[in-house]
Design an enzyme around this catalytic site. Structure first.
Site, PDB file in Angstrom:
ATOM      1  CG  ASN A 255      -2.010  62.387   4.427  1.00  0.00           C
ATOM      2  OD1 ASN A 255      -1.906  61.346   5.061  1.00  0.00           O
ATOM      3  ND2 ASN A 255      -2.949  63.290   4.690  1.00  0.00           N
TER       4      ASN A 255
ATOM      5  CG  ASP B 129     -13.732  62.295   9.294  1.00  0.00           C
ATOM      6  OD1 ASP B 129     -12.694  61.873   8.724  1.00  0.00           O
ATOM      7  OD2 ASP B 129     -13.864  63.476   9.676  1.00  0.00           O
TER       8      ASP B 129
ATOM      9  CG  HIS C 158      -1.874  58.815   7.617  1.00  0.00           C
ATOM     10  ND1 HIS C 158      -0.944  59.633   7.006  1.00  0.00           N
ATOM     11  CD2 HIS C 158      -1.153  57.893   8.305  1.00  0.00           C
ATOM     12  CE1 HIS C 158       0.281  59.223   7.305  1.00  0.00           C
ATOM     13  NE2 HIS C 158       0.173  58.158   8.093  1.00  0.00           N
TER      14      HIS C 158
ATOM     15  CG  ASP D 143       6.455  38.772  12.675  1.00  0.00           C
ATOM     16  OD1 ASP D 143       6.842  39.952  12.823  1.00  0.00           O
ATOM     17  OD2 ASP D 143       6.961  38.003  11.842  1.00  0.00           O
TER      18      ASP D 143
ATOM     19  CD  GLU E  53      -8.076  65.182   6.187  1.00  0.00           C
ATOM     20  OE1 GLU E  53      -7.560  64.051   6.384  1.00  0.00           O
ATOM     21  OE2 GLU E  53      -9.154  65.529   6.704  1.00  0.00           O
TER      22      GLU E  53
ATOM     23  NE  ARG F 163       1.689  56.531   5.195  1.00  0.00           N
ATOM     24  CZ  ARG F 163       2.307  57.182   4.221  1.00  0.00           C
ATOM     25  NH1 ARG F 163       2.399  56.639   3.017  1.00  0.00           N
ATOM     26  NH2 ARG F 163       2.849  58.367   4.433  1.00  0.00           N
TER      27      ARG F 163
ATOM     28  CG  HIS G  64       5.954  51.148  11.154  1.00  0.00           C
ATOM     29  ND1 HIS G  64       6.526  52.286  11.676  1.00  0.00           N
ATOM     30  CD2 HIS G  64       4.935  51.576  10.362  1.00  0.00           C
ATOM     31  CE1 HIS G  64       5.880  53.358  11.226  1.00  0.00           C
ATOM     32  NE2 HIS G  64       4.915  52.957  10.431  1.00  0.00           N
TER      33      HIS G  64
ATOM     34  CG  ASP H 144      10.205  42.802  10.385  1.00  0.00           C
ATOM     35  OD1 ASP H 144      11.423  42.526  10.488  1.00  0.00           O
ATOM     36  OD2 ASP H 144       9.314  42.113  10.906  1.00  0.00           O
TER      37      ASP H 144
END
Length: 303
Positions: free
Chosen positions: A77, A57, A49, A229, A71, A45, A175, A221
């Site tokens: 965030n 960067d 982001h 998977d 940020e 993540r 996800h 999931d």
């Protein structure tokens, strides 16, 4: 192993300057996963982001400091974590090869190791990014995909950074592991106005889980929560997508994303191949190379 890069990056960038970079990162990620099943999802993540705001960067890692408005104040965030793992990776690399490996590249390597250690694919990570000396709070506010957006809005944000529908669906497949707080999907659980793209029995299960509070974590999931998977896609076919932004990929009539979901649901190998290539594509978003930026000694602060 996949991929070619269109950017000025190379999978062998550290071959001489820090030859054990992958081994070092893997050891730290492995240790983190041993005590925290969410560690891999946290790291990937951060990479997502980072790349969606002015390219890959390392800017997402910067905290408020002189000349920097972080940020991390952006809504997208909220509750983003994993910084301690990045700090541990950076410390290990600084000990082995000081001043060599950028924080932006740490996020890219940590992502592939997180996926691979969770049963997913290994792709040929392109390296050679340098770290930004700026952050872009407004860019994070405007550019990060939201769990409340429809397919058109999601496609637009991906298109802005040069990614297409296949990238959108493949990268959303991350996800397949990790957790989400109830606040990011509980509007779908309204009894008087239920979301008809959410399976009714699953919705009832989620209402019970979220009765503990909006900050409650739920598996993204529900079938194999910690494994990387293709079940994310078979879940969407059964209306078991947790976030609205997940389910719309399958439940939006006429969208090209529907066919892509079906393809990945049929073939885990095809998903793995596409995911690796889409991670390379995302990693190529406006990297700083050459003498631009810097190699931070502390990923959270400018040198």
């Amino acid at each position: 192993m996949l991929g070619a890069s269109k950017a000025q990056l190379s999978p062998t960038f550290y071959a001489k300057s820090c030859p054990n970079v992958f081994k070092i990162v893997r050891a730290v990620v492995q240790k983190a996963l041993a005590t925290d099943a969410r560690a891999g999802a946290r790291l990937i993540r951060l990479h997502f982001h980072d790349c969606f705001v002015d390219g890959c960067d390392g800017s997402v890692l910067l905290v408020n400091q002189s000349g920097i408005v972080s940020e991390l104040g952006a809504r997208g965030n909220d509750n983003i974590t994993g910084f301690n793992i990045v700090d541990n990776i950076k410390a290990a690399l600084e000990k082995a090869c000081p001043g060599i490996v950028s924080c932006a590249d740490i996020l890219a390597i940590a992502s592939v190791e997180s996926v691979y250690l969770s049963g997913g694919p290994f792709w040929k990570v392109q390296l050679g990014r340098r770290d930004s000396r700026t952050a872009n709070l407004q860019g994070a506010m405007d550019g990060l995909p939201s769990p409340f957006e429809n397919v058109s809005q999601l496609k637009d944000k991906f298109c802005r950074v040069g990614l297409d529908s296949t990238d959108l669906v493949a990268l959303s497949g991350a996800h397949t592991f990790g957790r989400s707080r109830c606040q990011f999907f509980d509007r779908r659980l309204n009894v008087s106005n239920p979301d008809n793209t959410l399976d009714a029995s699953y919705a009832a299960q989620l209402r019970r889980a979220c009765a503990r509070g909006r900050d409650t974590f739920v598996n993204l999931d529900p079938t194999t929560p910690d494994a990387f998977d293709k079940n994310y896609f078979t879940n969407l076919q059964s209306n078991f997508g947790l976030l609205g932004s997940d389910q719309v990929l399958f439940s939006t009539p006429g969208s090209d994303t529907v066919g892509i979901v079906n393809t990945f649901a049929r073939s885990q190998q095809q998903f793995f191949n596409s995911f690796g290539q889409s991670m390379i594509n995302m990693g190529n978003i406006k990297p700083l190379t050459g003498n631009k930026g810097e190699i931070r000694s502390n990923c959270r602060r400018l040198n």
